[in-house]
Design a protein around this motif. Structure first.
Motif: not given
Length: 291
Positions: A91, A95-96, A98, A101, A135
């Protein structure tokens, strides 16, 4: 954080739950509840909830003769969380942002909390996060999720003290620590409890979950469900007083340190109405706030 009147019923619930997990019979359970009933009238509301928590779990250990009643629960939480690690890491890799997230995954791991929610079905609650609708929304403008402020603080320091919360949750902390160390070049010291208290992480849990692959591990020396400084070791106090930045995980650490004048960011999931009111959020919210 002070103790609220609504905390008092929770003290009794925690005592009874812990006594049952420790395998005591009804006679000993009643003995524990009776002693707490005598302690409550003299317990000052100005004290933080972990003060009473420490009394409760020490009492359960003394009467039950079981020093670590949550040991099996902790081991199972560690094993379950480690199985999730590859998926959680992916994940982050996909992710855009890191760091964002990793922060949110670390907070999600805070659901592994048997003090706040004894009936917790950890596998069910975490699996829910991966049913195709996982999300990570950016909540930079939230009054209780200060990601921008957190990043700015990180840019100003070289080293971080990371106060652990629960076993199992350690794996989620590891994800964030790896980002701090490998991507941002920070030095991190991971601090666990000194003695068994609920399902809080000990050194053995941190090692099992692989925290030592990314950071140093030490103990606060505390046997309270929160970092109550007066019960911590002199070595930890020196570390704490000299810290450039402190990441504090979990409600117990928030309760113990929310009034401290130190560079602290609190990361946790608000799991009870009392905490939510104190923070100014809704139950279930992800919290990232700093001092």
């Amino acid at each position: 954080m002070k103790t609220y009147l609504d905390c008092i019923p929770c003290f009794f619930r925690q005592a009874l739950d812990a006594a049952r997990i420790a395998g005591t019979d009804e006679i000993k359970q009643k003995q524990i509840v009776d002693i707490i009933s005598r302690l409550i009238p003299d317990f000052p509301l100005e004290a933080s909830p972990p003060e009473m928590g420490r009394e409760i779990y020490n009492l359960v250990g003394k009467i039950s003769g079981v020093k670590d009643p949550f040991k099996e629960i902790k081991e199972n939480s560690n094993k379950f969380a480690l199985k999730l690690y590859p998926e959680l890491k992916q994940e982050i890799n996909n992710s855009e942002d890191r760091l964002l997230t990793a922060v949110k995954l670390s907070i999600i791991g805070n659901i592994i909390d048997y003090g706040a929610k004894n009936s917790l079905d950890v596998p069910k609650e975490i699996d829910y996060l991966f049913q195709g609708n996982f999300t990570i929304n950016n909540e930079n403008n939230s009054t209780t999720f200060k990601y921008k402020q957190f990043k700015e603080a990180l840019n100003k320091v070289n080293s971080i003290i990371y106060l652990a919360d629960n076993a199992g949750e350690v794996v989620f902390d590891r994800l964030l620590i790896e980002e701090l160390v490998e991507e941002l070049g920070k030095e991190v010291i991971y601090v666990v409890k000194g003695k068994p208290i609920i399902n809080d992480a000990l050194i053995e849990d941190a090692l099992f979950c692989g925290i030592n692959k990314a950071s140093k591990i030490t103990s606060s020396g505390s046997d309270a469900p929160g970092t109550l400084l007066k019960y911590c070791s002199p070595e930890f106090i020196r570390l704490y007083q000299n810290a450039e930045l402190i990441i504090s995980k979990g409600q117990g650490n928030y309760e113990a340190l929310s009034e401290e004048d130190r560079p602290i960011f609190f990361l946790f999931k608000a799991k009870c109405p009392v905490i939510a009111e104190d923070v100014g959020c809704n139950v279930g919210d992800m919290i990232l706030v700093g001092r």
